[in-house]
Scaffold this motif. Structure first.
Motif, PDB file in Angstrom:
ATOM      1  N   ASN A  84      27.091 -25.015  21.964  1.00 25.18           N
ATOM      2  CA  ASN A  84      27.604 -23.729  22.411  1.00 25.18           C
ATOM      3  C   ASN A  84      26.640 -22.957  23.278  1.00 25.18           C
ATOM      4  O   ASN A  84      26.974 -21.880  23.749  1.00 25.18           O
ATOM      5  CB  ASN A  84      27.954 -22.862  21.204  1.00 25.18           C
TER       6      ASN A  84
ATOM      7  N   ILE B 209      30.076 -19.261  13.539  1.00 25.12           N
ATOM      8  CA  ILE B 209      29.412 -19.167  14.851  1.00 25.12           C
ATOM      9  C   ILE B 209      29.901 -20.301  15.737  1.00 25.12           C
ATOM     10  O   ILE B 209      30.383 -20.092  16.848  1.00 25.12           O
ATOM     11  CB  ILE B 209      27.881 -19.276  14.727  1.00 25.12           C
TER      12      ILE B 209
ATOM     13  N   ALA C 284      32.865 -20.059  18.987  1.00 29.43           N
ATOM     14  CA  ALA C 284      32.536 -20.381  20.374  1.00 29.43           C
ATOM     15  C   ALA C 284      33.341 -21.575  20.870  1.00 29.43           C
ATOM     16  O   ALA C 284      33.841 -21.585  22.003  1.00 29.43           O
ATOM     17  CB  ALA C 284      31.046 -20.652  20.500  1.00 29.43           C
TER      18      ALA C 284
ATOM     19  N   VAL D 162      32.210 -17.277  25.616  1.00 27.56           N
ATOM     20  CA  VAL D 162      31.534 -16.191  24.919  1.00 27.56           C
ATOM     21  C   VAL D 162      30.129 -16.633  24.552  1.00 27.56           C
ATOM     22  O   VAL D 162      29.821 -17.818  24.508  1.00 27.56           O
ATOM     23  CB  VAL D 162      32.265 -15.766  23.622  1.00 27.56           C
TER      24      VAL D 162
ATOM     25  N   VAL E  91      27.491 -16.538  21.508  1.00 31.32           N
ATOM     26  CA  VAL E  91      27.317 -16.248  20.083  1.00 31.32           C
ATOM     27  C   VAL E  91      25.817 -16.285  19.806  1.00 31.32           C
ATOM     28  O   VAL E  91      25.082 -17.042  20.434  1.00 31.32           O
ATOM     29  CB  VAL E  91      28.047 -17.252  19.174  1.00 31.32           C
TER      30      VAL E  91
ATOM     31  N   ARG F 190      26.491 -12.951  15.219  1.00 28.68           N
ATOM     32  CA  ARG F 190      27.526 -12.200  15.928  1.00 28.68           C
ATOM     33  C   ARG F 190      27.924 -12.903  17.210  1.00 28.68           C
ATOM     34  O   ARG F 190      27.234 -13.788  17.700  1.00 28.68           O
ATOM     35  CB  ARG F 190      27.029 -10.802  16.269  1.00 28.68           C
ATOM     36  N   ALA F 191      29.058 -12.478  17.726  1.00 27.47           N
ATOM     37  CA  ALA F 191      29.477 -12.876  19.059  1.00 27.47           C
ATOM     38  C   ALA F 191      29.324 -11.646  19.933  1.00 27.47           C
ATOM     39  O   ALA F 191      29.786 -10.571  19.568  1.00 27.47           O
ATOM     40  CB  ALA F 191      30.939 -13.318  19.049  1.00 27.47           C
ATOM     41  N   ARG F 192      28.667 -11.792  21.067  1.00 27.47           N
ATOM     42  CA  ARG F 192      28.384 -10.617  21.883  1.00 27.47           C
ATOM     43  C   ARG F 192      29.230 -10.655  23.157  1.00 27.47           C
ATOM     44  O   ARG F 192      29.096 -11.557  23.965  1.00 27.47           O
ATOM     45  CB  ARG F 192      26.912 -10.572  22.244  1.00 27.47           C
TER      46      ARG F 192
ATOM     47  N   ASN G 238      41.620 -13.576  19.837  1.00 29.62           N
ATOM     48  CA  ASN G 238      40.801 -13.134  18.707  1.00 29.62           C
ATOM     49  C   ASN G 238      41.663 -12.933  17.481  1.00 29.62           C
ATOM     50  O   ASN G 238      41.341 -13.346  16.380  1.00 29.62           O
ATOM     51  CB  ASN G 238      40.162 -11.787  19.043  1.00 29.62           C
TER      52      ASN G 238
END
Lengths: 528, 83
Positions: A128, A474, A478, A488, A490, A502-504, A523
């Protein structure tokens, strides 16, 4: 400080902001599922230095989430030990770095927890990160397709590209990372005029007229006396802090400061003390102790006390409490170094950063630092402030003396982006971008709140961390997002606390409503 | 959980299974590790159920015996209890 924007009236905008904030507060509190929301407002109630409400969320997860996270890590650790055992006893092929037989009497190299974690947990979800892209990182981009045959030990490219992946990871806040020919006209002209390399440092033969023009423009944009630009944003912090402070000085640095600030602080040789993230009581206590007790053994006064903070913290999405820090610094006679890497161009009524966001004057801050990588679609950093400070840095900074200066096409890109933002190119496009970013941020955060996800950070920050907590999620998040054409970022253990992965998301002005809606829908499907 | 159709039991069970996989990191495991993990879990679960079964049966039967002895010989038991 002259604000040349004729379109926006400062007062009107503040009221508008205030109303919007109140609406947000109302709808945010009514629609909730059973989880209690711990909304923290700033502790001071009346007569605050804040002109509008400062809402930040750092919600705690319910207890079962913490339990599940530990269960996940426990299972991961057990299997990690099992695999290590099998590798040590030769039941499984060894792909990792191991020590050579001749080194067996030396201190072991690969035994600490970080390596254990890297081998057994990070490696399983390694696909990822470090994904190569092959287009401009605009609101959508192209990825090179990459597969692994042996569970992430090695990768190979299939040769195909995945097209039009929605980009939620690039720091492209104002959408200036674009390839539109009209927009880049001036940049192409400068490229043909100057070429690409400068082949010298600033002090020798590397100061072009482009740099002088850019520095003047940056100073006008920020409303300060003078500015200096550098070729690399990370190097701006790490090479200039040692020029400003040295032994016998005290650095008070926030807990969650970026590595460049930490590196610069350590290189300077000054004493470093950490205060809790955005916590003014902790900072005040440190300041008082510093002034009362002085230096450690001799109890002499500190030569300089400097406070290092960032405008927006990129892992939390929180905004610094600038008015309180400025009042503390004035009271205790300290200096303030503000790193606006993520906030310049991204917050504020006209994109001038946190100083404008809080309605303060840039004279309050001693050293204004920022980067051009995030909102301007270029590379490099700047330091701005009083003329004396910048002149000192021109002669004493490592970056000025030894590092190659910024290359001209990049400088031209920053000039055109800044002119666009200030409205000097004759259009209101810059202001439109800032407004669009604000709208997108508000919309995105509000929708995620309504869906019940835990989001950290200030309501106005375009950096949106969505908490995932469990290590299994996680990788799953992703991967599934990529399957549905969304890229994304992560983040897990070394960059965040171990239980708060977290996923930012980085919202951009170039994202359209449809893109954000697609993302939100997916989501919802993922977790609903 | 917005947008979830709880009545649709097979997909709800599948969703629960996915959540279990994510929580226990079995989503990340290689197939042979998954086999190991699930068989261990099932074995533990089976042991737990068997223990519960045996324990409950034994407890129930001993409670029933005590009750029967109360009903069968009230006086005798009452004297012995008083002593």
């Amino acid at each position: 400080m002259a604000n040349p924007s004729a379109v926006c009236n400062g007062h009107l905008h503040h009221h508008h902001h205030h109303q919007k904030q109140n609406n947000l507060l109302k709808c945010g509190l009514s629609k909730k599922n059973g989880i209690t929301k711990g909304m923290k407002k700033n502790g001071v109630s009346n007569g605050t230095p804040y002109k509008k409400t400062f809402i930040e969320h750092f919600e705690q997860a319910p207890m079962y989430v913490a339990v599940f996270t530990f269960v996940g890590f426990a299972v991961g650790t057990i299997f990690g030990y099992l695999r290590d055992f099998m590798r040590a006893w030769g039941l499984e092929k060894r792909n990792i770095a191991t020590e050579r037989a001749q080194q067996k009497d030396f201190v072991p190299l690969y035994q600490d927890f970080e390596n254990f974690y890297t081998r057994n947990l990070y490696l399983r979800i390694r696909d990822n990160w470090n994904r190569p892209i092959c287009s401009v990182p605009g609101p959508q981009f192209d990825l090179m397709e990459r597969v692994t045959d042996d569970y992430n030990w090695t990768f190979r490219f299939t040769g195909r590209t995945i097209k039009n992946v929605i980009n939620m990871g690039s720091y492209n806040y104002l959408g200036f990372a674009e390839t539109d020919v009209n927009a880049l006209k001036t940049v192409t002209i400068e490229l043909e005029k100057y070429g690409t390399g400068v082949c010298s440092t600033r002090q020798e033969m590397g100061t072009l007229d482009k740099h002088v023009e850019l520095e003047k423009l940056v100073a006008t944009f920020l409303g300060v006396e003078d500015a200096m630009v550098f070729g690399m944003g990370f190097a701006t912090n790490s090479m200039n802090i040692p020029a400003l402070v040295g032994k016998g000085c005290l650095i008070l640095s926030d807990e969650l400061n970026h590595t460049s600030l930490v590196l610069g602080a350590r290189l300077s040789g000054a004493t470093i003390r950490i205060f809790k993230h955005n916590n003014m009581q902790s900072l005040e206590k440190l300041l008082r102790d510093a002034i009362i007790y002085g230096q450690p053994r001799t109890h002499r006064a500190w030569r300089k006390i400097i406070i290092l903070v960032e405008g927006i913290y990129s892992m939390e999405g929180s905004i610094v409490r600038l008015p309180e820090i400025v009042s503390l610094k004035n009271k205790y006679k300290a200096y303030l170094y503000l790193d606006e890497a993520h906030s310049i161009g991204a917050v504020g009524a006209t994109g001038r950063g946190v100083v404008e966001y809080f309605g303060m004057s840039p004279d309050d801050i001693d050293v204004l630092m920022g980067t051009f990588t995030k909102s301007f679609g270029a590379a490099g950093g700047y330091i701005a402030g009083k003329k004396g400070l910048v002149d000192f840095l021109r002669t004493h900074s490592h970056s000025a003396v030894y590092a190659t200066s910024m290359c001209p096409p990049v400088a031209e890109q920053i000039i055109r982006a800044m002119k666009c933002l200030m409205g000097l190119d004759g259009t209101t496009q810059g202001l439109q971008r800032v407004r669009q970013l604000e709208k997108n941020t508000r919309y995105f955060r509000r929708k995620l709140h309504e869906m019940g996800f835990i989001i950290y950070g200030n309501d106005d920050s375009p950096v949106v961390p969505l908490l995932l907590y469990m290590p299994g999620k996680i990788g799953a998040f992703a991967r599934r997002m990529l399957e549905r054409n969304i890229g994304v970022v992560v983040v897990g253990f070394p960059a965040t606390p171990i239980t708060e992965s977290r996923a930012r998301f980085c919202v951009s002005a170039a994202h359209t409503r449809e893109m954000l809606d697609t993302l939100l829908l997916l989501n919802c499907e993922e977790f609903g | 959980m917005t947008g979830m159709d709880v009545k649709n039991t097979p997909s709800y069970l599948y969703w629960l299974f996915c959540q279990f996989e994510l929580i226990t990191c079995s989503y990340l495991m290689e197939p042979w590790e998954k086999v190991l993990f699930y068989s261990f879990n099932l074995a533990m679960l089976g042991l737990l159920l068997y223990t519960a079964y045996v324990c409950v049966a034994f407890h129930a039967s001993s409670a029933f015996q005590l009750l029967c002895s109360f009903l069968g010989n009230p006086r005798g038991n009452a004297l012995s209890v008083l002593k």
